[in-house]
Design an enzyme around this catalytic site. Sequence first.
Site, short mmCIF file in Angstrom:
data_model
loop_
_atom_site.label_atom_id
_atom_site.label_comp_id
_atom_site.label_asym_id
_atom_site.label_seq_id
_atom_site.Cartn_x
_atom_site.Cartn_y
_atom_site.Cartn_z
N PHE A 98 37.47 41.25 45.33
CA PHE A 98 36.24 40.90 44.63
C PHE A 98 35.08 41.68 45.25
CE2 PHE A 98 33.02 37.58 43.42
CZ PHE A 98 33.32 37.54 42.06
N ASP A 158 40.56 35.01 51.01
CA ASP A 158 39.68 34.43 50.00
C ASP A 158 40.58 33.76 48.96
OD1 ASP A 158 38.00 33.87 47.84
OD2 ASP A 158 36.65 35.53 48.34
N ARG A 212 40.77 39.11 30.59
CA ARG A 212 41.54 38.18 31.42
C ARG A 212 41.82 36.91 30.64
NH1 ARG A 212 38.67 37.19 37.12
NH2 ARG A 212 37.13 36.25 35.72
C1 LIG Z 1 34.56 33.70 42.36
C2 LIG Z 1 34.77 34.41 43.63
C3 LIG Z 1 33.78 34.40 44.61
C4 LIG Z 1 32.46 33.73 44.34
O1 LIG Z 1 31.59 33.76 45.39
P1 LIG Z 1 30.17 33.03 45.22
O2 LIG Z 1 29.60 33.06 46.55
O3 LIG Z 1 30.44 31.67 44.67
O4 LIG Z 1 29.39 33.82 44.23
C5 LIG Z 1 34.06 35.05 45.81
N1 LIG Z 1 35.23 35.67 46.02
C6 LIG Z 1 36.21 35.70 45.06
C7 LIG Z 1 37.50 36.37 45.34
C8 LIG Z 1 35.99 35.09 43.84
O5 LIG Z 1 36.93 35.11 42.91
#
Ligand SMILES: *Cc1c(COP(=O)(O)O)cnc(C)c1O
Length: 423
Positions: free
Chosen positions: A125, A204, A383
């Site tokens: 991400f 994550d 998706r």
């Molecule tokens: C949705 C998502 C986030 C979101 O982070 P926020 O701090 O809530 O904006 C972070 N990492 C991954 C892999 C995600 O899918």
Amino acid sequence: MDNYARKAMSLDEEDTLRDFRDQFVNDTDLIYLDGNSLGKLPKRAVDISARMVEEEWGGRLIRGWNEGWMELPRRIAAKIGGIVGAQEDEIFVGDSTTVNLYKLAFASLAFQSGKDKVISDELNFPADLYVLQGLIEHQFNDHTLKLLRSKDGITISGDKLRELMDKNTALLVLSHVAFKSSFMYNMEQVNRTAHDKGALVIWDLSHAAGAVPVELNKTDSDMAVGCTYKYLNGGPGAPAFLYVRRDLQGKLVNPVTSWFGHSRPFDFELEYDPASSVQKFAAGTPAVLSMAAIEPGLDLVLEAGIERIRNKSVRQSQFIIELINDILPGHGFRLASPSDSRQRGSHVSVQHGEAYRISRAMIEPSDNSRIVIPDFRPPDNIRLGISPLYTSFADIHYSVSRIARIVENREYERFGSEKPWVT
Ligand SMILES: *Cc1c(COP(=O)(O)O)cnc(C)c1O
């Protein structure tokens, strides 16, 4: 009725999770395939939120802190721990995923001083990569970020990961399930490889928690972060969580030294003294209202059980892929997720040159077709998210058939390519 419609019907009849759908607020005109981005609203969250606002905030005011608000984050942490295979005292709930990643990545690099390599992958991400880039630019100037490349844009090779790691590797930051392709790492194997080289790993779990089995303790995971508004159905911008293995907690520092991370916040001492527990990772006052709204979604996942959720998710993603392979060929689509379910999370991506305009046509039909909400990820991914607690096999069949119809009739040509703020 075609064969696939009949098949979808019988799969729905056999589905033991079928009744969970009624636990959510549903709009019958709409098929929602975006629970991997923002989960649906559990009905119980409506009542709880109303009660929290009217009775507790409105009626109890400051007294609320001693009448349950202070315990709320711990109760939520225990439930999240139950979903991701961790102990209650290893989970902190609060802040955003990004902020939690910043705290843990900072702590890891400070702890691993002398090692200067940070590894992630190009399927991760982007926000996670931004956090690492910022840390290196502003704080850890000697470090370099190495990105594992993907040969096919879908998977990352475990061999490549092993090759890239050496004794200077301080930290790996990886998404358990990749947000675009849905590729899923083998957590246990990666942890073992990293630990052999003395590297720490932050997982994550944003696209994994509530959708696939995660066993943080059993896989010997060091740290993790994740959000609660996707498969956990906690509500837009709901507080995130972080996990730190018990024996690492004393070794890591939180760069945001806040009063809620202090060992005695209400003594109002002038000197910072961190809590000895995972609470030291707090960055301020808990968001009580949105924290309370998370609980019903967690309860539903716990009631259903992650094994049953995963089992249905795999059968549903296999069904989507079967339909994609059978109904969509000749329409210019390509499967952009792993075809092996052991390497796939709970969404399936398809690529098409007109992906953006096709997704617009799905969301805004010009006839009496049902609205289907997927999401679009640039440059060319649609998706299709599966949330087994409320997605039916009939939803899936309808949606893939709808995509085929949009392309056949060129319905997407009604749309331009300008994009709204959120896609
Ligand atoms: C949705 C998502 C986030 C979101 O982070 P926020 O701090 O809530 O904006 C972070 N990492 C991954 C892999 C995600 O899918």
